[in-house]
Design an enzyme around this catalytic site. Structure first.
Site, PDB file in Angstrom:
ATOM      1  N   HIS A 181       0.828  -1.212   0.000  1.00 26.81           N
ATOM      2  CA  HIS A 181       0.000   0.000   0.000  1.00 26.81           C
ATOM      3  C   HIS A 181       0.860   1.258   0.000  1.00 26.81           C
ATOM      4  CE1 HIS A 181      -4.002  -1.861   0.723  1.00 26.81           C
ATOM      5  NE2 HIS A 181      -3.230  -2.852   1.144  1.00 26.81           N
ATOM      6  N   ASP A 201      -5.737   5.990   0.990  1.00 32.38           N
ATOM      7  CA  ASP A 201      -5.782   4.587   0.595  1.00 32.38           C
ATOM      8  C   ASP A 201      -7.210   4.044   0.683  1.00 32.38           C
ATOM      9  OD1 ASP A 201      -3.678   2.105   0.402  1.00 32.38           O
ATOM     10  OD2 ASP A 201      -5.547   1.495   1.361  1.00 32.38           O
TER      11      ASP A 201
END
Ligand code: BUP
Length: 452
Positions: free
Chosen positions: A18, A112
C-alpha cells in the site's frame, strides 16, 4: 492562475504493497510542481516500511512529512496489517486537527482505499476534495466497490460462479475466501465499509492504464458496477522512483541474459513448510538459475529462522551453483530491472505486477490470498504471463508438486512468444505515463482541477 500551486496531502495505509504506490504517486506529482504533504501512521508495521519512509523523506526534502500518532489496538487473532487499519481508524479524531492545520490550505487529499471509511467523513467535515488511490487492479476494484451491494444475495452466486454487476461471471474460487464466508473478519467488514464509502469520494485513482484493463474500467465508468460512482481514473503504471534504486545483487552479475527466474510471494505471504520444500524441488528440476525469497512469516521482523531449517540443508547444497536463496527483504526493483532476469514467479501483488510490466519480465502467477487471483486473471488476460489456475491459493489448500512447478517455470522461461508480447506491454505501459500518454493526460487534468 497558472502560477497557483496545488497542495495535496497523502494518507497511505499499512504494508509495503500500500505504501509503495503512494510514494511513487507523490514523487510524480512533485515533479509536476505540486506541493506534497505525506502523512504516515506512527509506528509502522514492518521494518521495510520505516526504512523506506526515512529514505523517501531524506531524498525529497520538498515533501513535508506529518505523523499520525496511533492509539494502541491489538487482536492477536487478526492479520497485523488489518489491525493497523483498525488502529488508524480508532485514531482518526487525531487526524482532523492535523488536516485542518496544514498550510497552505490543501487542494485535495489522496487516501488509501483501506482507509476510505475513516478519512472521507473527515474530508467532508473540512470540505476538502478527496480522492481514493486504489492500490490494486481495476479488476479487483469492481469487486471491492460492488461487494456491499451483492453480499448475502444468493443471486450473485450460482453454479460456483460469482457475478459482479456489469461483468462476466467469475469462478467463485477467485473471490478472496473471507468475502464468501459469513464469519466476521476485519478483512470483510473493512472492505464492505470502505467500498460503500468510496461512493462519496470525488474520484478513484488506479495504478493501471486504460488499454491494460479496458473492460473493468469501462464497466465502472458506465455505471454498470455500482451506480453513483465518482470517476474511476487510470493513472499508472507508476514508475519506480530514484530513491528506490540500490546496488544490483552481485550474484546477478555474469549470469546469462534472461536465464534467471525470480521467485517471491510478496511482503505479507507465509508459505507452508511442505510447499516450500516442493517449490525448492521444482526450482532444481527446472534447471533454471533462480533467486528465491523465501518467507515463513507474515511480517518481516519475525523472519529470523535459519535458511537451512526453512528450505532444507540438502537443498542449499544442491542449489549452490544454480541459485540464490534469501529470507530477507531484497530490492525487487533492481532484480526485475536486471537483464539476467527472464521470469518472475509471483503472488501477483499488484505492485509486483506493475513492476514486472514496467521492466518487461514475463510472469508465472501463483496467487496466495486476497486480491491476487483477480490480479492473476488480469496478468493472463493481458498476456503478461501464465496463470495455472488449478494450483489454487498457494496458502495451503493443496500442495503443488515440484515436478509440476518445474514444467511451468520452463514454460515461462522458454517461451519466445510470451517474451515478445511482454516487451510490447512494457512499451505500452511506459507510453501511458510519458508526456501525452493516456495516464499522463489524466494526471495533468487532475492537477489543473486542483489548482482552480
Ligand atoms: Br517481499 C519484497 N523486496 O523482498 P505487492 C517486496 N518488495 O522490494 P504485497 C521488495 O514490495 P499485498 C522484497 O517490489 C513491491 O513493490 C515489491 O507489493 C516490494 O505485494 C512491494 O507486490 C510489495 O503489491 O501486498 O506487499 O504482498 O499483499 O497487499 O498485495
Amino acid at each position: 492562475d497558472p502560477n497557483c500551486i496545488a497542495h495535496v496531502a497523502f494518507i497511505p495505509s499499512s504494508g509495503m504493497g500500500h505504501l509503495t504506490p503512494f510514494l511513487r504517486l507523490a514523487v510524480s506529482l512533485m515533479s509536476h510542481d505540486v506541493r506534497v504533504t505525506f502523512i504516515t501512521a506512527h509506528s509502522t508495521v514492518s521494518l521495510a516500511e520505516s526504512q523506506t519512509l526515512s529514505r523517501f523523506f531524506s531524498t525529497y526534502p520538498k515533501i513535508t512529512p506529518a505523523q499520525l500518532p496511533l492509539i494502541h489496538f491489538d487482536d492477536p487473532s487478526e492479520d497485523p496489517f488489518y489491525i493497523q487499519y483498525e488502529a488508524i481508524q480508532r485514531s482518526s479524531h487525531l487526524l482532523l486537527p492535523i488536516l485542518s492545520s496544514i498550510l497552505p490550505h490543501l487542494s485535495a487529499l489522496i487516501t488509501d482505499m483501506s482507509l476510505a471509511s475513516t478519512v472521507i467523513p473527515l474530508t467532508k467535515a473540512l470540505s476538502l476534495p478527496n480522492y481514493v488511490l486504489f492500490t490494486s487492479s481495476a479488476q479487483m476494484s469492481t469487486l471491492f466497490l460492488s461487494y456491499h451491494t451483492i453480499f448475502g444475495s444468493r443471486d450473485s452466486e450460482e453454479n460456483n460462479l460469482f457475478a459482479i454487476p456489469g461483468l462476466q461471471p467469475l469462478p467463485k474460487s477467485w473471490i478472496p475466501p473471507p468475502l464468501l464466508s459469513d464469519k466476521d473478519s476485519l478483512f470483510r467488514t473493512q472492505l464492505m465499509d470502505n467500498g460503500k464509502k468510496m461512493l462519496q469520494a470525488d474520484g478513484i485513482l488506479i495504478n493501471t492504464f486504460e488499454s491494460f484493463e479496458q473492460e473493468p474500467l469501462a464497466a465502472l465508468n458506465d455505471g454498470k458496477v455500482v451506480t453513483g460512482l465518482p470517476p474511476v481514473t487510470p493513472i499508472g503504471p507508476f514508475a519506480p522512483c530514484d530513491f528506490e534504486r540500490g546496488k544490483p545483487l552481485e550474484w546477478l552479475e555474469g549470469q546469462p541474459m534472461g536465464s534467471v527466474v525470480f521467485v517471491s510471494f510478496g511482503s505479507r505471504t507465509a508459505i507452508s513448510r511442505e510447499q516450500i520444500r516442493e517449490l525448492g524441488d521444482g526450482l532444481l528440476r527446472s534447471e533454471c538459475r533462480f533467486i528465491w525469497v523465501v518467507k515463513e512469516n507474515k511480517v518481516d521482523r519475525e523472519d529470523n529462522k535459519e535458511l537451512g531449517e526453512l528450505v532444507g540443508k540438502d537443498f542449499l547444497a544442491k542449489a549452490k551453483d544454480k541459485g540464490l536463496v534469501v529470507n530477507h527483504w531484497v530490492n525487487q526493483g533492481e532484480i526485475l530491472r536486471h537483464p539476467a532476469v527472464g521470469g518472475f514467479l509471483s503472488h501477483c501483488g499488484w505492485n509486483s505486477v506493475t513492476e514486472a510490466m514496467w521492466h518487461g519480465v514475463p510472469m508465472l502467477a501463483w496467487p496466495q490470498h486476497g486480491d491476487q487471483k483477480m490480479n492473476a486473471y488480469v496478468v493472463s488476460r493481458a498476456g503478461l504471463g501464465i496463470w495455472v489456475e488449478n494450483w489454487g491459493w498457494g496458502g495451503g489448500e493443496m500442495v503443488v508438486k515440484g515436478e509440476e512447478i518445474s514444467k511451468k517455470v520452463r514454460e515461462v522461461m522458454d517461451n519466445e512468444l510470451l517474451r515478445v508480447q511482454v516487451a510490447q506491454i512494457r512499451e505500452r505501459a511506459r507510453a501511458a505515463v510519458a508526456d501525452g500518454g493516456s495516464s499522463n493526460k489524466r494526471v495533468v487534468e487532475l492537477i489543473q482541477m486542483w489548482k482552480n
